[in-house]
Design an enzyme around this catalytic site. Structure first.
Site, PDB file in Angstrom:
ATOM      1  N   HIS A  85       0.836  -1.210   0.000  1.00  0.00           N
ATOM      2  CA  HIS A  85       0.000   0.000   0.000  1.00  0.00           C
ATOM      3  C   HIS A  85       0.863   1.249   0.000  1.00  0.00           C
ATOM      4  O   HIS A  85       1.908   1.311   0.642  1.00  0.00           O
ATOM      5  CB  HIS A  85      -1.007  -0.001   1.158  1.00  0.00           C
ATOM      6  CG  HIS A  85      -0.435  -0.008   2.554  1.00  0.00           C
ATOM      7  ND1 HIS A  85      -0.281   1.148   3.279  1.00  0.00           N
ATOM      8  CD2 HIS A  85      -0.036  -1.014   3.359  1.00  0.00           C
ATOM      9  CE1 HIS A  85       0.195   0.846   4.482  1.00  0.00           C
ATOM     10  NE2 HIS A  85       0.362  -0.452   4.558  1.00  0.00           N
ATOM     11  N   ASP A  87      -0.633   4.238   0.708  1.00  0.00           N
ATOM     12  CA  ASP A  87      -1.202   5.218   1.643  1.00  0.00           C
ATOM     13  C   ASP A  87      -0.504   5.107   2.993  1.00  0.00           C
ATOM     14  O   ASP A  87       0.100   4.089   3.314  1.00  0.00           O
ATOM     15  CB  ASP A  87      -2.723   5.062   1.794  1.00  0.00           C
ATOM     16  CG  ASP A  87      -3.147   3.726   2.411  1.00  0.00           C
ATOM     17  OD1 ASP A  87      -2.540   2.695   2.061  1.00  0.00           O
ATOM     18  OD2 ASP A  87      -4.082   3.708   3.242  1.00  0.00           O
ATOM     19  N   GLU A 152      -5.318   0.958   2.460  1.00  0.00           N
ATOM     20  CA  GLU A 152      -5.084  -0.100   3.444  1.00  0.00           C
ATOM     21  C   GLU A 152      -5.344   0.414   4.848  1.00  0.00           C
ATOM     22  O   GLU A 152      -5.899  -0.291   5.684  1.00  0.00           O
ATOM     23  CB  GLU A 152      -3.645  -0.620   3.334  1.00  0.00           C
ATOM     24  CG  GLU A 152      -3.400  -1.925   4.102  1.00  0.00           C
ATOM     25  CD  GLU A 152      -3.110  -1.751   5.580  1.00  0.00           C
ATOM     26  OE1 GLU A 152      -3.280  -2.718   6.327  1.00  0.00           O
ATOM     27  OE2 GLU A 152      -2.728  -0.640   6.006  1.00  0.00           O
ATOM     28  N   GLU A 153      -4.933   1.655   5.097  1.00  0.00           N
ATOM     29  CA  GLU A 153      -5.034   2.199   6.457  1.00  0.00           C
ATOM     30  C   GLU A 153      -6.465   2.585   6.815  1.00  0.00           C
ATOM     31  O   GLU A 153      -6.721   3.042   7.924  1.00  0.00           O
ATOM     32  CB  GLU A 153      -4.103   3.410   6.623  1.00  0.00           C
ATOM     33  CG  GLU A 153      -2.631   3.106   6.390  1.00  0.00           C
ATOM     34  CD  GLU A 153      -1.976   2.239   7.478  1.00  0.00           C
ATOM     35  OE1 GLU A 153      -2.691   1.713   8.340  1.00  0.00           O
ATOM     36  OE2 GLU A 153      -0.744   2.099   7.431  1.00  0.00           O
ATOM     37  N   HIS A 212     -24.985  23.043  33.842  1.00  0.00           N
ATOM     38  CA  HIS A 212     -24.276  23.267  35.105  1.00  0.00           C
ATOM     39  C   HIS A 212     -24.374  21.982  35.939  1.00  0.00           C
ATOM     40  O   HIS A 212     -25.475  21.473  36.173  1.00  0.00           O
ATOM     41  CB  HIS A 212     -24.943  24.432  35.846  1.00  0.00           C
ATOM     42  CG  HIS A 212     -24.140  24.919  37.005  1.00  0.00           C
ATOM     43  ND1 HIS A 212     -23.944  24.170  38.143  1.00  0.00           N
ATOM     44  CD2 HIS A 212     -23.481  26.094  37.203  1.00  0.00           C
ATOM     45  CE1 HIS A 212     -23.197  24.861  38.998  1.00  0.00           C
ATOM     46  NE2 HIS A 212     -22.907  26.047  38.435  1.00  0.00           N
ATOM     47  N   THR A 314     -17.312  23.078  35.638  1.00  0.00           N
ATOM     48  CA  THR A 314     -18.293  22.158  36.214  1.00  0.00           C
ATOM     49  C   THR A 314     -19.508  22.024  35.298  1.00  0.00           C
ATOM     50  O   THR A 314     -20.434  22.826  35.353  1.00  0.00           O
ATOM     51  CB  THR A 314     -18.718  22.664  37.609  1.00  0.00           C
ATOM     52  OG1 THR A 314     -18.987  24.065  37.514  1.00  0.00           O
ATOM     53  CG2 THR A 314     -17.621  22.449  38.627  1.00  0.00           C
ATOM     54  N   HIS A 426       2.821   4.181  12.652  1.00  0.00           N
ATOM     55  CA  HIS A 426       1.643   4.931  13.108  1.00  0.00           C
ATOM     56  C   HIS A 426       2.011   5.923  14.215  1.00  0.00           C
ATOM     57  O   HIS A 426       1.131   6.406  14.905  1.00  0.00           O
ATOM     58  CB  HIS A 426       0.532   3.993  13.641  1.00  0.00           C
ATOM     59  CG  HIS A 426      -0.035   3.084  12.599  1.00  0.00           C
ATOM     60  ND1 HIS A 426      -1.257   2.469  12.748  1.00  0.00           N
ATOM     61  CD2 HIS A 426       0.433   2.700  11.386  1.00  0.00           C
ATOM     62  CE1 HIS A 426      -1.499   1.717  11.671  1.00  0.00           C
ATOM     63  NE2 HIS A 426      -0.491   1.839  10.832  1.00  0.00           N
TER      64      HIS A 426
HETATM   65  N1  BES Z   1       1.314  -2.815   8.141  1.00  0.00           N
HETATM   66  C1  BES Z   1       0.242  -2.730   9.046  1.00  0.00           C
HETATM   67  C2  BES Z   1      -0.199  -4.066   9.580  1.00  0.00           C
HETATM   68  C3  BES Z   1       0.751  -4.747  10.518  1.00  0.00           C
HETATM   69  C4  BES Z   1       1.314  -4.060  11.563  1.00  0.00           C
HETATM   70  C5  BES Z   1       1.019  -6.073  10.356  1.00  0.00           C
HETATM   71  C6  BES Z   1       2.190  -4.688  12.412  1.00  0.00           C
HETATM   72  C7  BES Z   1       1.879  -6.718  11.206  1.00  0.00           C
HETATM   73  C8  BES Z   1       2.479  -6.010  12.236  1.00  0.00           C
HETATM   74  C9  BES Z   1      -0.939  -2.079   8.340  1.00  0.00           C
HETATM   75  O1  BES Z   1      -0.562  -0.974   7.559  1.00  0.00           O
HETATM   76  C10 BES Z   1      -1.886  -1.538   9.361  1.00  0.00           C
HETATM   77  O2  BES Z   1      -1.529  -0.650  10.070  1.00  0.00           O
HETATM   78  N2  BES Z   1      -3.101  -2.058   9.383  1.00  0.00           N
HETATM   79  C11 BES Z   1      -4.122  -1.523  10.199  1.00  0.00           C
HETATM   80  C12 BES Z   1      -5.422  -1.926   9.604  1.00  0.00           C
HETATM   81  C13 BES Z   1      -6.602  -1.140  10.073  1.00  0.00           C
HETATM   82  C14 BES Z   1      -6.445   0.335   9.912  1.00  0.00           C
HETATM   83  C15 BES Z   1      -7.840  -1.619   9.352  1.00  0.00           C
HETATM   84  C16 BES Z   1      -3.971  -2.016  11.613  1.00  0.00           C
HETATM   85  O3  BES Z   1      -3.473  -3.147  11.847  1.00  0.00           O
HETATM   86  O4  BES Z   1      -4.304  -1.278  12.514  1.00  0.00           O
HETATM   87 MN    MN Z   2       0.996  -1.416   6.381  1.00  0.00          MN
HETATM   88 MN    MN Z   3      -0.327   0.748   8.937  1.00  0.00          MN
END
Ligand code: BES
Ligand code: MN
Ligand code: MN
Length: 462
Positions: A85, A87, A152-153, A212, A314, A426
């Protein structure tokens, strides 16, 4: 024609520059503000495939374009589908980056940028290896079909549609994916299992505006109170998820697998220290690797509502929201879990609160067979690229389309991760080791060769 090793050596700088060019494009799929950049990254990929002499096109199915490229068929040799991917995840929090996320920087032998390891750097190893083999041998020993998506993300919905409507086109004997990790620095791995996911957003609405908390507190349901009570009910203090039926379909870990996990050189204390925590917790009765790779989990990814500014205020907030996700293992079904979750939350939702539950995306988990000639071929290729034979592991992340590939194409899946657990995927300062980038390219070049030796007969043996 130049020798492959020599070519790989001579082109190191060029391969890095190509990666840097792609990393400069902020192709964040989750945020529509980046839509043009997402399209630009897709175009960059298609152009790049064409310069290597592959046919390439952009497939537009509503979301981010899918880049599809292929080399000519090779009779009597396996067809290989390479998935990746282009993205990336949003770059925030920006102030924690030492250098800007879309200004790729070489630091300590790494390339640092959003997308460096996930997945632009890892994905590009297979493109560069195709380039190297084409330049040195004139042709590829197997047909390669590249499908590089831009969602993908955020759930892969366009590719999922393509797979339903054009499965023939993607037909392959084996799917190769580099979008995960090695077991540790210097210890490459083949990943034979991934977890699935079920992702939700819960929104609770109370009074039509903030109130409040002295005048109304105790007499009017507070949406933030309700939210934390409802979320807390989802998991008990033993780490067991309380959604009715949640564990019904969970594929249990075999003793053999538990022994195998326990035999991996995993140092729990080092793991704890690296994360900057003073201990870990999780489902009772399971080790840390078992919890991360082969047991389901629940994480609240974000929570909001009420006053977050300086000092106190509050109020009874008028609304509250949470995003949370379950990691699933084979054979849990995200839709079945979603339905059970909805019924449970509706039951828990107190008077005075209106709730909305949105199911954002779901995907099943995967465990691939280790008894495949393609696995043996991949192990040999990794040994040649990384100088060490791989260990077999599972991982806890999800690649939503993988279980669909497995089912729709009836193809084996090879998950060959070149990343490292501490690559900051991430998160701020994402990186990818440049040495591993080049080792990955080399392993990939050998992989095409090793896979070409797998004949229909040996495949049938498995
Ligand atoms: N590359 C990751 C998936 C991954 C991370 C596989 C660590 C093995 C080890 C992929 O890009 C990802 O982050 N996938 C998301 C999918 C979700 C957003 C639907 C995930 O795993 O959170
Ligand atoms: Mn990935
Ligand atoms: Mn990812």
């Amino acid at each position: 024609m130049p020798d492959l090793q020599q070519y790989l050596q001579d082109r190191r700088a060029q391969f890095e520059d190509d990666l840097i060019e792609l990393l400069r494009i902020p192709s964040v799929s989750a945020d529509s503000a980046y839509r043009d950049d997402v399209a630009r990254a897709a175009q960059w990929m298609a152009d790049h495939f064409r310069t290597l002499g592959l046919t390439a096109e952009l497939i537009e199915l509503g979301g981010a374009p899918i880049v599809y490229a292929e080399s000519p068929p090779v009779p009597d040799r396996p067809t290989v589908l390479v998935y990746g991917h282009y993205d990336v995840q949003p770059p925030d929090p920006l102030d924690e980056w030492l250098t800007p996320p879309f200004e790729p920087t070489r630091r300590d032998g790494n390339i640092v940028a959003r997308g460096a390891t996930d997945d632009k750097g890892q994905m590009l190893t297979h493109v560069k290896s195709a380039q190297a083999v084409l330049a040195t041998a004139g042709e590829l020993p197997v047909q390669l079909k590249f499908v590089i998506e831009g969602e993908e993300e955020c759930g892969s919905s366009a590719l999922s549609q393509m797979l339903r409507e054009q499965a023939d086109r993607l037909a392959a004997d084996v799917v190769v994916i580099s979008d995960c990790s090695q077991f540790a620095r210097g210890q490459p791995a083949i990943t034979y299992g991934l977890r699935g996911i079920a992702y939700f957003e819960l929104r609770l609405f109370g009074p039509k505006q903030d109130l409040h908390s002295g005048t109304f507190g105790g007499g009017v349901t507070n949406p933030v109170n309700a939210l934390v009570q409802m979320l807390a009910a989802l998991i008990d203090d033993q780490g067991r998820i309380q959604v009715p039926g949640f564990y019904d379909d969970v594929a249990t870990l075999t003793d053999r697998e538990r022994r195998q996990f326990a035999g991996l050189p995993f140092n729990e204390q080092a793991f704890i220290e690296k994360l900057g925590v003073d201990g870990v917790s999780g489902e009772a009765g399971y080790s840390t690797l078992e919890r991360r790779w082969a047991r389901p989990s629940l994480d609240i990814n974000g929570i909001g509502g009420g006053y977050q500014g300086e000092g106190g205020k509050t109020i009874i907030p008028s609304r509250a929201t949470a995003k949370f996700s379950f990691r699933l293992v084979p054979d849990q079904d995200p839709e079945k879990i979603g339905a059970s979750l909805r019924a449970m939350l509706e039951e828990l939702c107190p008077p005075g609160i209106r709730m909305e539950l949105e199911s954002m995306h779901g995907a099943g988990g995967l465990v691939a067979s280790l008894d495949s000639p393609f696995m043996d071929a991949a192990a040999k290729a990794i040994e040649q690229g990384f100088g060490r034979s791989p260990v077999f592991i599972r991982e806890g992340g999800s690649i939503p389309i993988v279980s669909e590939f497995h089912a729709a194409l009836d193809a084996d899946v090879l998950l060959l991760g070149w990343g490292l657990d501490d690559d900051n995927t991430h998160s701020p300062n994402e990186k990818f080791s440049l040495a591993d980038y080049h080792r990955g390219i080399k392993a990939s070049a050998y992989l095409w060769h090793e896979l070409s030796k797998v004949t229909a007969d040996s495949e049938g043996d498995s």
